[in-house]
Design a protein around this motif. Structure first.
Motif, PDB file in Angstrom:
ATOM      1  N   ALA A 148      15.102  52.060  32.825  1.00  0.00           N
ATOM      2  CA  ALA A 148      16.532  52.307  32.631  1.00  0.00           C
ATOM      3  C   ALA A 148      17.301  51.974  33.903  1.00  0.00           C
ATOM      4  CB  ALA A 148      16.765  53.758  32.240  1.00  0.00           C
ATOM      5  N   ASN A 149      18.464  51.370  33.731  1.00  0.00           N
ATOM      6  CA  ASN A 149      19.320  51.099  34.881  1.00  0.00           C
ATOM      7  C   ASN A 149      19.731  52.413  35.525  1.00  0.00           C
ATOM      8  OD1 ASN A 149      19.107  48.391  34.283  1.00  0.00           O
ATOM      9  ND2 ASN A 149      21.148  48.231  33.405  1.00  0.00           N
ATOM     10  N   GLN A 150      19.897  52.386  36.833  1.00  0.00           N
ATOM     11  CA  GLN A 150      20.306  53.562  37.584  1.00  0.00           C
ATOM     12  C   GLN A 150      21.516  53.210  38.428  1.00  0.00           C
ATOM     13  OE1 GLN A 150      17.174  55.482  39.806  1.00  0.00           O
ATOM     14  NE2 GLN A 150      15.623  54.798  38.360  1.00  0.00           N
ATOM     15  N   THR A 151      22.080  54.217  39.055  1.00  0.00           N
ATOM     16  CA  THR A 151      23.158  54.005  40.016  1.00  0.00           C
ATOM     17  C   THR A 151      22.826  54.733  41.301  1.00  0.00           C
ATOM     18  OG1 THR A 151      24.426  55.901  39.213  1.00  0.00           O
ATOM     19  CG2 THR A 151      24.936  53.760  38.222  1.00  0.00           C
ATOM     20  N   MET A 152      23.526  54.356  42.363  1.00  0.00           N
ATOM     21  CA  MET A 152      23.308  55.011  43.646  1.00  0.00           C
ATOM     22  C   MET A 152      24.574  54.952  44.469  1.00  0.00           C
ATOM     23  SD  MET A 152      21.111  52.351  45.943  1.00  0.00           S
ATOM     24  CE  MET A 152      21.950  51.087  46.864  1.00  0.00           C
ATOM     25  N   GLU A 171      24.291  41.542  44.496  1.00  0.00           N
ATOM     26  CA  GLU A 171      25.439  40.832  43.938  1.00  0.00           C
ATOM     27  C   GLU A 171      26.708  41.644  44.216  1.00  0.00           C
ATOM     28  OE1 GLU A 171      24.670  38.928  39.974  1.00  0.00           O
ATOM     29  OE2 GLU A 171      22.982  40.337  40.040  1.00  0.00           O
ATOM     30  N   PRO A 172      27.395  41.355  45.325  1.00  0.00           N
ATOM     31  CA  PRO A 172      28.585  42.127  45.682  1.00  0.00           C
ATOM     32  C   PRO A 172      29.680  42.110  44.611  1.00  0.00           C
ATOM     33  CG  PRO A 172      27.888  40.762  47.523  1.00  0.00           C
ATOM     34  CD  PRO A 172      27.073  40.346  46.335  1.00  0.00           C
ATOM     35  N   ALA A 173      29.883  40.974  43.942  1.00  0.00           N
ATOM     36  CA  ALA A 173      30.950  40.882  42.939  1.00  0.00           C
ATOM     37  C   ALA A 173      30.684  41.801  41.751  1.00  0.00           C
ATOM     38  CB  ALA A 173      31.094  39.440  42.463  1.00  0.00           C
ATOM     39  N   LYS A 174      29.402  42.053  41.462  1.00  0.00           N
ATOM     40  CA  LYS A 174      29.041  42.926  40.340  1.00  0.00           C
ATOM     41  C   LYS A 174      28.642  44.324  40.801  1.00  0.00           C
ATOM     42  CE  LYS A 174      27.341  39.237  37.371  1.00  0.00           C
ATOM     43  NZ  LYS A 174      26.168  38.742  36.619  1.00  0.00           N
ATOM     44  N   ASN A 175      28.636  44.543  42.119  1.00  0.00           N
ATOM     45  CA  ASN A 175      28.228  45.829  42.680  1.00  0.00           C
ATOM     46  C   ASN A 175      26.832  46.224  42.169  1.00  0.00           C
ATOM     47  OD1 ASN A 175      29.385  47.359  44.663  1.00  0.00           O
ATOM     48  ND2 ASN A 175      30.023  48.981  43.281  1.00  0.00           N
ATOM     49  N   THR A 176      25.918  45.255  42.194  1.00  0.00           N
ATOM     50  CA  THR A 176      24.595  45.430  41.598  1.00  0.00           C
ATOM     51  C   THR A 176      23.495  44.987  42.548  1.00  0.00           C
ATOM     52  OG1 THR A 176      25.484  45.079  39.384  1.00  0.00           O
ATOM     53  CG2 THR A 176      23.129  44.732  39.645  1.00  0.00           C
ATOM     54  N   ILE A 177      22.411  45.758  42.554  1.00  0.00           N
ATOM     55  CA  ILE A 177      21.177  45.365  43.234  1.00  0.00           C
ATOM     56  C   ILE A 177      20.125  45.224  42.139  1.00  0.00           C
ATOM     57  CG2 ILE A 177      19.328  46.052  44.817  1.00  0.00           C
ATOM     58  CD1 ILE A 177      21.449  47.624  46.386  1.00  0.00           C
ATOM     59  N   THR A 178      19.470  44.068  42.115  1.00  0.00           N
ATOM     60  CA  THR A 178      18.389  43.847  41.168  1.00  0.00           C
ATOM     61  C   THR A 178      17.076  43.832  41.942  1.00  0.00           C
ATOM     62  OG1 THR A 178      19.820  42.549  39.722  1.00  0.00           O
ATOM     63  CG2 THR A 178      17.449  42.302  39.400  1.00  0.00           C
ATOM     64  N   ILE A 179      16.143  44.652  41.505  1.00  0.00           N
ATOM     65  CA  ILE A 179      14.805  44.699  42.100  1.00  0.00           C
ATOM     66  C   ILE A 179      13.892  43.923  41.164  1.00  0.00           C
ATOM     67  CG2 ILE A 179      12.882  46.187  42.774  1.00  0.00           C
ATOM     68  CD1 ILE A 179      15.015  48.439  43.150  1.00  0.00           C
ATOM     69  N   ARG A 180      13.256  42.890  41.685  1.00  0.00           N
ATOM     70  CA  ARG A 180      12.324  42.095  40.875  1.00  0.00           C
ATOM     71  C   ARG A 180      10.912  42.456  41.305  1.00  0.00           C
ATOM     72  NH1 ARG A 180      14.611  38.437  37.478  1.00  0.00           N
ATOM     73  NH2 ARG A 180      16.806  38.026  37.896  1.00  0.00           N
ATOM     74  N   THR A 185      28.477  54.210  42.755  1.00  0.00           N
ATOM     75  CA  THR A 185      29.111  53.011  42.223  1.00  0.00           C
ATOM     76  C   THR A 185      28.220  51.775  42.249  1.00  0.00           C
ATOM     77  OG1 THR A 185      30.012  52.516  44.408  1.00  0.00           O
ATOM     78  CG2 THR A 185      31.391  53.819  42.921  1.00  0.00           C
ATOM     79  N   ILE A 186      27.057  51.854  42.860  1.00  0.00           N
ATOM     80  CA  ILE A 186      26.150  50.711  42.930  1.00  0.00           C
ATOM     81  C   ILE A 186      25.175  50.783  41.756  1.00  0.00           C
ATOM     82  CG2 ILE A 186      24.442  49.478  44.320  1.00  0.00           C
ATOM     83  CD1 ILE A 186      26.989  49.627  45.871  1.00  0.00           C
ATOM     84  N   ASN A 187      25.096  49.711  40.988  1.00  0.00           N
ATOM     85  CA  ASN A 187      24.169  49.638  39.857  1.00  0.00           C
ATOM     86  C   ASN A 187      22.821  49.107  40.343  1.00  0.00           C
ATOM     87  OD1 ASN A 187      26.141  50.317  37.773  1.00  0.00           O
ATOM     88  ND2 ASN A 187      27.039  48.345  38.278  1.00  0.00           N
ATOM     89  N   ILE A 188      21.742  49.707  39.840  1.00  0.00           N
ATOM     90  CA  ILE A 188      20.385  49.273  40.166  1.00  0.00           C
ATOM     91  C   ILE A 188      19.719  48.815  38.874  1.00  0.00           C
ATOM     92  CG2 ILE A 188      18.126  49.936  41.091  1.00  0.00           C
ATOM     93  CD1 ILE A 188      20.299  50.065  43.181  1.00  0.00           C
ATOM     94  N   GLN A 189      19.219  47.587  38.885  1.00  0.00           N
ATOM     95  CA  GLN A 189      18.461  47.058  37.754  1.00  0.00           C
ATOM     96  C   GLN A 189      17.057  46.724  38.245  1.00  0.00           C
ATOM     97  OE1 GLN A 189      20.509  43.459  36.689  1.00  0.00           O
ATOM     98  NE2 GLN A 189      22.020  44.529  35.445  1.00  0.00           N
ATOM     99  N   VAL A 190      16.082  46.868  37.379  1.00  0.00           N
ATOM    100  CA  VAL A 190      14.712  46.454  37.685  1.00  0.00           C
ATOM    101  C   VAL A 190      14.302  45.435  36.633  1.00  0.00           C
ATOM    102  CG1 VAL A 190      12.318  47.179  37.975  1.00  0.00           C
ATOM    103  CG2 VAL A 190      14.170  48.700  38.691  1.00  0.00           C
TER     104      VAL A 190
END
Length: 80
Positions: free
Chosen positions: A22-26, A61-70, A7-12
């Motif tokens: 491509a976005n991934q999930t974990m 970002e807890p509200a979006k359930n997202t981790i962004t890796i920069r 359920t966690i979205n991963i963006q780079v």
């Protein structure tokens, strides 16, 4: 690196580089993949599509359930 399940979205996002990943999930338990196994610190280097990058920021970002890796290119690396 991640299972692409869960359920966690991963963006780079890259700095000064036009490439994309491509976005991934974990699964939530996979957050430990962001920690280096040899020192207990956050990973500072990651490889995306066989190119090494320096990670300079993680955004959670807890509200979006997202981790962004920069990340940014390592010095002396050229784009494909």
């Amino acid at each position: 690196m991640f299972s692409n399940q869960g359920t966690i979205n991963i963006q780079v996002k890259f700095k000064d580089f036009d490439g994309t990943v491509a976005n991934q999930t974990m699964e939530p338990s996979e957050i430990t993949q962001l920690i280096s196994p040899d020192g207990g610190e956050f990973r500072k280097l990651m490889t995306f599509d066989d190119w090494p990058f320096e990670v300079y920021r993680y955004e959670i970002e807890p509200a979006k359930n997202t981790i962004t890796i920069r990340a940014k290119k390592l010095k002396n690396q050229h784009a494909k």
